[in-house]
Design a protein around this motif. Structure first.
Motif, PDB file in Angstrom:
ATOM      1  N   VAL A   2       0.834  -1.207   0.000  1.00 48.82           N
ATOM      2  CA  VAL A   2       0.000   0.000   0.000  1.00 48.82           C
ATOM      3  C   VAL A   2       0.861   1.246   0.000  1.00 48.82           C
ATOM      4  O   VAL A   2       0.589   2.209  -0.727  1.00 48.82           O
ATOM      5  N   ASP A   3       1.918   1.248   0.798  1.00 45.65           N
ATOM      6  CA  ASP A   3       2.804   2.414   0.867  1.00 45.65           C
ATOM      7  C   ASP A   3       3.467   2.685  -0.473  1.00 45.65           C
ATOM      8  O   ASP A   3       3.662   3.844  -0.855  1.00 45.65           O
ATOM      9  N   ARG A   4       3.812   1.616  -1.187  1.00 44.24           N
ATOM     10  CA  ARG A   4       4.447   1.795  -2.500  1.00 44.24           C
ATOM     11  C   ARG A   4       3.478   2.400  -3.500  1.00 44.24           C
ATOM     12  O   ARG A   4       3.857   3.191  -4.364  1.00 44.24           O
ATOM     13  N   GLY A  33      -1.367   9.766   0.504  1.00 44.85           N
ATOM     14  CA  GLY A  33      -1.375   8.511   1.244  1.00 44.85           C
ATOM     15  C   GLY A  33      -2.575   7.625   0.993  1.00 44.85           C
ATOM     16  O   GLY A  33      -2.608   6.475   1.439  1.00 44.85           O
ATOM     17  N   ARG A  34      -3.578   8.117   0.275  1.00 42.86           N
ATOM     18  CA  ARG A  34      -4.781   7.303   0.027  1.00 42.86           C
ATOM     19  C   ARG A  34      -4.570   6.383  -1.173  1.00 42.86           C
ATOM     20  O   ARG A  34      -4.077   6.818  -2.226  1.00 42.86           O
ATOM     21  N   VAL A  35      -4.954   5.128  -1.018  1.00 45.56           N
ATOM     22  CA  VAL A  35      -4.777   4.128  -2.074  1.00 45.56           C
ATOM     23  C   VAL A  35      -6.108   3.445  -2.355  1.00 45.56           C
ATOM     24  O   VAL A  35      -6.833   3.068  -1.429  1.00 45.56           O
ATOM     25  N   ASN A  59      -7.734   2.525   1.355  1.00 45.81           N
ATOM     26  CA  ASN A  59      -7.048   2.075   2.571  1.00 45.81           C
ATOM     27  C   ASN A  59      -7.544   2.783   3.829  1.00 45.81           C
ATOM     28  O   ASN A  59      -7.208   2.363   4.941  1.00 45.81           O
ATOM     29  N   ASP A  60      -8.361   3.826   3.681  1.00 46.91           N
ATOM     30  CA  ASP A  60      -8.862   4.544   4.855  1.00 46.91           C
ATOM     31  C   ASP A  60     -10.362   4.818   4.830  1.00 46.91           C
ATOM     32  O   ASP A  60     -10.941   5.206   5.842  1.00 46.91           O
ATOM     33  N   ILE A  61     -11.023   4.623   3.690  1.00 42.87           N
ATOM     34  CA  ILE A  61     -12.459   4.880   3.578  1.00 42.87           C
ATOM     35  C   ILE A  61     -13.108   3.833   2.676  1.00 42.87           C
ATOM     36  O   ILE A  61     -12.448   3.191   1.859  1.00 42.87           O
ATOM     37  N   ASP A 132      -4.935  -2.142   9.996  1.00 43.34           N
ATOM     38  CA  ASP A 132      -3.767  -1.282   9.772  1.00 43.34           C
ATOM     39  C   ASP A 132      -4.005   0.130  10.312  1.00 43.34           C
ATOM     40  O   ASP A 132      -3.113   0.738  10.917  1.00 43.34           O
ATOM     41  N   LEU A 133      -5.208   0.650  10.084  1.00 42.93           N
ATOM     42  CA  LEU A 133      -5.537   1.997  10.567  1.00 42.93           C
ATOM     43  C   LEU A 133      -5.502   2.063  12.090  1.00 42.93           C
ATOM     44  O   LEU A 133      -4.968   3.008  12.676  1.00 42.93           O
TER      45      LEU A 133
END
Length: 245
Positions: A2-4, A33-35, A59-61, A132-133
């Protein structure tokens, strides 16, 4: 992984396509940072009947909306922060198979995938993103969630008094605390549920007594869809609207 992907051109393009599909009425989705993890059509159990909705997992919503033109245009965008989400599987029943509950303090509902494999993939990816969050924030999983509304089709009579039959004149209402389908006389009270609305909302007589009793002890119902009894904040004016996703 995800970071990549966070700062990749491919990810930016994919998010841009989603924004374009919702148009000017949708909220901007591209932030650092959103994927975009995945997307697909799921059947959402709405008040009147199950309906197809397009879902996008970031990854966050979690984002979903009505399908106007598949892969081209969506409307009525809903955004759910994953940090407050908990999920539970739903047993198969009749034509409703491969389902699970998406529960948040503000709103909870059931969705169904086309296959068991698709269900497993969705649930695993959502659980991974939520985990992860919470790990990054140090927060505990959400312990509170809004009731899942019982679909209108599950109740021909009031689920509290068991006497009033629903007709075009005697209309159905939903208690915002337990999610039961109830008649007007059994749901005349309102109570402030801060996680759902800044104003008092409709609750049934049973829940009102529980909420206002000394000590305030309240045992919520279990979330199941058995026939034996078991969107966005809604005002009473929206109570009858089957678009209350």
């Amino acid at each position: 992984m995800v970071d990549r992907l966070a700062n990749s051109e491919a990810n930016s393009k994919r998010i841009g396509v989603v924004e374009g599909c919702f148009g000017a009425a949708g909220q901007p989705l591209a932030i650092p940072g959103r994927v975009l993890i995945g997307e697909g059509v799921l059947t959402k159990l709405c008040r009147k009947k199950p309906k197809a909705r397009q879902f996008f997992l970031f990854n966050d919503i979690l984002v979903y909306g009505n399908i106007v033109i598949q892969k081209k245009k969506y409307n009525k965008q809903h955004i759910i922060p994953l940090e407050s989400v908990t999920i539970d599987t739903v047993p198969d029943e009749g034509d409703l198979r491969n389902g699970w509950l998406i529960k948040t303090p503000t709103k909870s509902f059931a969705v169904y995938a086309a296959t068991a494999t698709e269900k497993s993939e969705w649930m695993n990816h959502i659980a991974k993103c939520v985990g992860d969050l919470l790990t990054k924030s140090g927060k505990a999983p959400s312990g509170e969630h809004a009731a899942v509304w019982v679909p209108d089709s599950e109740a021909t009579v009031c689920m509290r008094c068991l006497k009033v039959k629903f007709t075009p004149v005697s209309r159905r209402h939903h208690c915002r605390k337990c999610g039961f389908v109830v008649c007007g006389p059994c749901s005349e009270k309102k109570y402030l549920l801060p996680s759902q609305s800044s104003k008092p909302v409709r609750v049934c007589e049973f829940c009102y007594v529980q909420l206002t009793s000394a000590g305030g002890g309240y045992a919520p119902r279990s979330d199941s869809f058995g026939r034996q009894g078991f969107n966005s904040n809604l005002s009473d004016d929206e109570d009858e609207d089957d678009s209350s996703d």
